[in-house]
Design a protein around this motif. Structure first.
Motif, mmCIF file in Angstrom:
data_model
loop_
_atom_site.group_PDB
_atom_site.id
_atom_site.type_symbol
_atom_site.label_atom_id
_atom_site.label_comp_id
_atom_site.label_asym_id
_atom_site.label_seq_id
_atom_site.Cartn_x
_atom_site.Cartn_y
_atom_site.Cartn_z
ATOM 1 N N SER A 8 0.832 -1.211 0.000
ATOM 2 C CA SER A 8 0.000 0.000 0.000
ATOM 3 C C SER A 8 0.860 1.251 0.000
ATOM 4 O O SER A 8 0.541 2.250 -0.667
ATOM 5 C CB SER A 8 -0.937 0.007 1.214
ATOM 6 O OG SER A 8 -0.209 0.050 2.431
ATOM 7 N N GLY A 9 1.979 1.218 0.724
ATOM 8 C CA GLY A 9 2.861 2.376 0.778
ATOM 9 C C GLY A 9 3.515 2.667 -0.562
ATOM 10 O O GLY A 9 3.593 3.831 -0.995
ATOM 11 N N THR A 10 3.998 1.628 -1.246
ATOM 12 C CA THR A 10 4.641 1.848 -2.544
ATOM 13 C C THR A 10 3.619 2.267 -3.606
ATOM 14 O O THR A 10 3.966 3.002 -4.540
ATOM 15 C CB THR A 10 5.371 0.579 -3.002
ATOM 16 O OG1 THR A 10 4.479 -0.559 -2.920
ATOM 17 C CG2 THR A 10 6.597 0.320 -2.143
ATOM 18 N N THR A 11 2.372 1.820 -3.458
ATOM 19 C CA THR A 11 1.342 2.299 -4.382
ATOM 20 C C THR A 11 1.189 3.808 -4.252
ATOM 21 O O THR A 11 1.070 4.535 -5.250
ATOM 22 C CB THR A 11 -0.011 1.624 -4.113
ATOM 23 O OG1 THR A 11 0.115 0.214 -4.299
ATOM 24 C CG2 THR A 11 -1.086 2.156 -5.051
ATOM 25 N N GLY A 12 1.197 4.292 -3.011
ATOM 26 C CA GLY A 12 1.112 5.732 -2.799
ATOM 27 C C GLY A 12 2.313 6.476 -3.354
ATOM 28 O O GLY A 12 2.187 7.544 -3.958
ATOM 29 N N LEU A 13 3.526 5.902 -3.173
ATOM 30 C CA LEU A 13 4.731 6.544 -3.677
ATOM 31 C C LEU A 13 4.734 6.627 -5.203
ATOM 32 O O LEU A 13 5.202 7.602 -5.785
ATOM 33 C CB LEU A 13 5.971 5.760 -3.210
ATOM 34 C CG LEU A 13 6.450 6.000 -1.781
ATOM 35 C CD1 LEU A 13 7.606 5.075 -1.463
ATOM 36 C CD2 LEU A 13 6.867 7.454 -1.589
ATOM 37 N N LEU A 14 4.188 5.595 -5.834
ATOM 38 C CA LEU A 14 4.218 5.526 -7.289
ATOM 39 C C LEU A 14 3.001 6.166 -7.945
ATOM 40 O O LEU A 14 2.885 6.154 -9.169
ATOM 41 C CB LEU A 14 4.319 4.060 -7.736
ATOM 42 C CG LEU A 14 5.637 3.351 -7.369
ATOM 43 C CD1 LEU A 14 5.513 1.851 -7.628
ATOM 44 C CD2 LEU A 14 6.798 3.935 -8.166
ATOM 45 N N GLN A 15 2.094 6.702 -7.128
ATOM 46 C CA GLN A 15 0.869 7.288 -7.671
ATOM 47 C C GLN A 15 1.178 8.405 -8.669
ATOM 48 O O GLN A 15 0.637 8.446 -9.778
ATOM 49 C CB GLN A 15 -0.002 7.836 -6.544
ATOM 50 C CG GLN A 15 -1.253 8.563 -6.994
ATOM 51 C CD GLN A 15 -2.280 7.655 -7.618
ATOM 52 O OE1 GLN A 15 -2.364 6.494 -7.265
ATOM 53 N NE2 GLN A 15 -3.072 8.182 -8.542
ATOM 54 N N ALA A 16 2.061 9.331 -8.275
ATOM 55 C CA ALA A 16 2.419 10.421 -9.179
ATOM 56 C C ALA A 16 3.248 9.914 -10.355
ATOM 57 O O ALA A 16 3.175 10.450 -11.466
ATOM 58 C CB ALA A 16 3.190 11.497 -8.425
ATOM 59 N N ARG A 17 4.026 8.862 -10.123
ATOM 60 C CA ARG A 17 4.889 8.300 -11.163
ATOM 61 C C ARG A 17 4.076 7.682 -12.292
ATOM 62 O O ARG A 17 4.474 7.703 -13.453
ATOM 63 C CB ARG A 17 5.789 7.216 -10.539
ATOM 64 C CG ARG A 17 6.814 6.633 -11.512
ATOM 65 C CD ARG A 17 7.823 7.694 -11.841
ATOM 66 N NE ARG A 17 8.915 7.217 -12.649
ATOM 67 C CZ ARG A 17 8.901 7.206 -13.979
ATOM 68 N NH1 ARG A 17 7.823 7.597 -14.622
ATOM 69 N NH2 ARG A 17 9.955 6.825 -14.658
ATOM 70 N N HIS A 18 2.925 7.130 -11.941
ATOM 71 C CA HIS A 18 2.084 6.436 -12.922
ATOM 72 C C HIS A 18 0.715 7.080 -12.986
ATOM 73 O O HIS A 18 -0.293 6.459 -12.677
ATOM 74 C CB HIS A 18 1.940 4.958 -12.550
ATOM 75 C CG HIS A 18 3.233 4.200 -12.592
ATOM 76 N ND1 HIS A 18 3.994 4.091 -13.732
ATOM 77 C CD2 HIS A 18 3.902 3.518 -11.626
ATOM 78 C CE1 HIS A 18 5.073 3.362 -13.475
ATOM 79 N NE2 HIS A 18 5.045 3.017 -12.211
ATOM 80 N N ARG A 19 0.702 8.344 -13.384
ATOM 81 C CA ARG A 19 -0.595 9.027 -13.495
ATOM 82 C C ARG A 19 -1.484 8.319 -14.508
ATOM 83 O O ARG A 19 -2.683 8.198 -14.343
ATOM 84 C CB ARG A 19 -0.387 10.487 -13.889
ATOM 85 C CG ARG A 19 -1.684 11.258 -14.033
ATOM 86 C CD ARG A 19 -1.426 12.742 -14.125
ATOM 87 N NE ARG A 19 -2.646 13.489 -14.376
ATOM 88 C CZ ARG A 19 -3.557 13.759 -13.458
ATOM 89 N NH1 ARG A 19 -3.370 13.336 -12.216
ATOM 90 N NH2 ARG A 19 -4.630 14.443 -13.761
ATOM 91 N N TYR A 20 -0.887 7.828 -15.603
ATOM 92 C CA TYR A 20 -1.633 7.053 -16.582
ATOM 93 C C TYR A 20 -1.534 5.579 -16.202
ATOM 94 O O TYR A 20 -0.455 5.011 -16.140
ATOM 95 C CB TYR A 20 -1.073 7.273 -17.989
ATOM 96 C CG TYR A 20 -1.163 8.705 -18.434
ATOM 97 C CD1 TYR A 20 -2.396 9.266 -18.743
ATOM 98 C CD2 TYR A 20 -0.035 9.506 -18.529
ATOM 99 C CE1 TYR A 20 -2.494 10.591 -19.144
ATOM 100 C CE2 TYR A 20 -0.121 10.826 -18.938
ATOM 101 C CZ TYR A 20 -1.357 11.357 -19.238
ATOM 102 O OH TYR A 20 -1.452 12.673 -19.633
ATOM 103 N N GLY A 21 -2.666 4.975 -15.942
ATOM 104 C CA GLY A 21 -2.676 3.557 -15.593
ATOM 105 C C GLY A 21 -3.184 3.294 -14.194
ATOM 106 O O GLY A 21 -3.587 2.185 -13.874
ATOM 107 N N THR A 22 -3.182 4.280 -13.312
ATOM 108 C CA THR A 22 -3.748 4.091 -11.979
ATOM 109 C C THR A 22 -5.252 4.311 -12.064
ATOM 110 O O THR A 22 -5.733 5.145 -12.810
ATOM 111 C CB THR A 22 -3.152 5.091 -10.983
ATOM 112 O OG1 THR A 22 -3.376 6.412 -11.484
ATOM 113 C CG2 THR A 22 -1.659 4.874 -10.824
ATOM 114 N N ASP A 23 -5.992 3.558 -11.323
ATOM 115 C CA ASP A 23 -7.444 3.687 -11.375
ATOM 116 C C ASP A 23 -8.057 3.178 -10.077
ATOM 117 O O ASP A 23 -7.364 2.957 -9.086
ATOM 118 C CB ASP A 23 -8.023 2.918 -12.570
ATOM 119 C CG ASP A 23 -7.467 1.503 -12.663
ATOM 120 O OD1 ASP A 23 -7.206 0.917 -11.602
ATOM 121 O OD2 ASP A 23 -7.299 0.988 -13.787
ATOM 122 N N GLY A 24 -9.373 2.995 -10.078
ATOM 123 C CA GLY A 24 -10.081 2.601 -8.862
ATOM 124 C C GLY A 24 -9.620 1.279 -8.283
ATOM 125 O O GLY A 24 -9.663 1.074 -7.070
#
Length: 615
Positions: free
Chosen positions: A98-114
């Motif tokens: 869960s923590g790395t998902t948050g860190l990579l959220q800005a890194r992968h603006r395209y492809g992150t979703d619900g």
């Protein structure tokens, strides 16, 4: 389902979601390179990275090698969570994911979703539950996920129910024919069997809207409801390509199963349900806070400014207005008329420039229903009512020996055009700021198509804000581009249902009036200036033709013609200081031309008096 079994199944389904996500990014790692969809030099300018501290943190983990290494580690941890076991180390693994998902959220603006958001929710809760030594804390965390699952389905269903397409059965075929989420074979089936497709769509609506009933009947509805929801996600995975949604949303189902079982069931013996009461108290407190904040904002809206005054029109409406600038009888007074769902404060950059840096006085007012203006008329609303109100305002507020320059934005532009013949020789000129045109819904396809969307947007805003949701309304960026002292007042108006109710009433009248418009615009004897936003005319060439027709309708001397403010759009023409000041400069040039034309006309009419004055 027992507590441990619920956590075990949930964390494994969430791990499948994360594993799938990271493997996708590893497979498409070329997108991390320069020019790719996830090029960090571009992604670092995304809204998620505006905070300097957050950007510094994400910079540390957003190098190509670091990103690939993180995804490889996430895949390995996800595989580890799929293995049998019940140790506390699994909690650390969940929190890592869960923590790395948050860190990579800005890194992968395209492809992150619900799906990633749901997986993060489940992994955070199960990770903390695994590390906790008390069953009460674990139950509270499981209840949290279960309540989030209930809200996600219930709110989604009721929001869909508001839209016409979901009620009429048009939404499912519409989605199936899209490139992103559609399926040609499924779309053809909806066309071949429209009644069945409508039943399927209404079935999905019923499932989502009624999902909270899973807590009724002492758990007897749990299996059929979760089976239906699970089948829905499996179908979406194959038809719409939402594979990760299938594992992400079903990862919340074990928590629902655990919390819906009656306490008398041996599997949940000793379950702590105090989280439900705590959530109820928080909800009640939130509702009370929302009501108090809404009441406070309503008072601020109705109160207006310390300099606000009111006039009563022939319809009994009370109009709130403000004045400013110098009281020079030789110069016209600028009267500002705002657009649909806009405030008089939208003109702040322009009115302040004229009030403080020119010889002109300014008057800005709010139409009935906006700000502190109240509508008391009991007759059905038409645009003529607002035209009457504007005429009465000018006659009561502006001294009889003063002329006026009428300034209107959007719908306000059409209102000043209609009122100008009534005020006859009192009007020195008209300034239109990206104005509406009575034929735009018939001759502009873009405007005609957008009319329905605007109607629905206003209706939704009215409905939700009436329910007191203004407390969760985010502050639009354009509000913070206004002069500082106006921002809170404008935001208070936008979170108040009164503004949207007035806009809903006005837009209904606009659609009826504009769609029945025939012929040409009547000639106007006063000079006119049309200031258009570049993005408006670039995106809609028909609008440019309409603006030119409006310019040609003016016959008086001192014409300003059509001017375009580069880069501006319909709203930023007023709210962005750069564009507003350009518009104000164009207006100042127009006023100078009007004054010169008036002086020349006086000289031609009274040459002897003029010569004597010069001597």
């Amino acid at each position: 389902m027992s507590r441990n079994r619920a956590m075990g199944i949930s964390e494994r389904l969430a791990a499948l979601t994360t594993l799938s996500s990271s493997l996708e990014y590893l497979h498409q790692r070329k997108q991390l390179e320069s020019g790719g969809l996830n090029d960090w030099e571009i992604m670092r300018e995304s809204p998620e990275s505006k905070n300097p501290a957050l950007r510094k943190l994400t910079d540390m983990v957003s190098g190509r090698r670091t990103t690939v290494a993180l995804h490889a580690a996430r895949a390995a941890v996800s595989v580890g969570l799929l293995l049998p076991g019940n140790s506390r180390w699994r909690g650390a693994g969940n929190l890592f994911l869960s923590g790395t998902t948050g860190l990579l959220q800005a890194r992968h603006r395209y492809g992150t979703d619900g799906s990633d958001q749901v997986a993060t929710l489940v992994q955070s809760a199960t990770g903390l539950a695994r590390l906790s030594r008390t069953p009460q804390t674990q139950d509270a965390l499981l209840w949290y996920v279960a309540m989030q699952a209930t809200l996600s389905y219930g709110v989604s269903g009721w929001v869909k129910l508001v839209g016409d397409k979901w009620r009429t059965g048009e939404a499912l075929p519409g989605v199936m024919r899209t490139r992103t989420y559609g399926s040609e074979s499924a779309y053809r089936l909806t066309q071949k069997h429209p009644r069945t497709a409508k039943y399927v769509q209404h079935g999905v609506l019923a499932l989502e809207c009624l999902f909270p009933l899973v807590y009724a009947a002492r758990g007897r509805l749990t299996r059929p409801v979760l089976a239906a929801a699970g089948s829905f996600h499996v179908t979406n995975a194959f038809v719409m390509g939402l594979g990760r949604f299938m594992t992400a949303f079903t990862s919340m189902h074990p928590m629902v199963a655990y919390t819906t079982a009656p306490l008398s069931h041996p599997a949940v013996a000793g379950r702590d349900d105090r989280a439900v009461k705590a959530a109820g108290l928080l909800l009640a407190a939130g509702i009370a806070l929302s009501a108090a904040l809404a009441a406070q904002r309503r008072c601020a809206v109705l109160e207006g400014w310390p300099t606000s005054r009111t006039v009563t029109t022939r319809h009994g409406n009370e109009l709130q207005y403000e004045t400013g600038g110098r009281d020079d009888a030789d110069t016209p007074v600028l009267v500002f008329c705002a657009g649909l769902s806009s405030t008089s404060e939208h003109f702040a950059w322009i009115t302040e420039q004229f009030a403080y840096d020119s010889e002109h006085a300014v008057v800005a007012y709010a139409r009935s229903g906006y700000a502190g203006s109240r509508r008391h008329s009991t007759s059905p609303y038409t645009l003529s009512e607002s035209v009457d109100d504007l005429e009465d305002l000018v006659r009561q507020v502006v001294p009889h020996n003063r002329k006026v320059i009428l300034v209107g934005h959007s719908l306000g532009g059409e209102l000043i055009r209609r009122v100008s013949p009534r005020l006859a020789d009192r009007v020195a000129g008209l300034v239109y700021l990206d104005p509406a045109h009575p034929a735009e819904l018939q001759r502009s396809q873009r405007q005609s198509v957008g009319a329905k969307d605007l109607r629905e947007t206003i209706a939704h805003a009215t409905r939700y804000l009436t329910l007191g949701t203004g407390v969760v309304m985010s502050r639009p960026e354009w509000v913070d581009k206004l002069p500082a002292r106006y921002r809170d007042k404008v935001f208070a108006q936008y979170t108040d249902a009164r503004l949207w109710k007035a806009a809903k009433r006005e837009w209904a009248a606009v659609e009826e009036d504009f769609r029945s418009f025939e012929g040409d615009i009547d000639p106007i004897t006063a000079p006119g200036l049309v200031i258009a936003a570049q993005q408006t005319v670039d995106q809609d060439p028909d609008q440019l033709l309409l603006y030119n027709e409006l310019v040609q309708a003016h016959r008086g001397p001192g014409q300003g013609g059509l001017k375009v403010v580069e880069e501006a759009d319909h709203d930023s023409l007023l709210t962005d200081a750069r564009f507003a000041h350009k518009a104000a400069a164009l207006m100042a040039d127009f006023l100078t031309g009007v004054s010169d034309a008036a002086t020349a006309a006086d000289s031609a009419t009274h040459p002897t008096a003029q010569a004597g004055a010069e001597q």
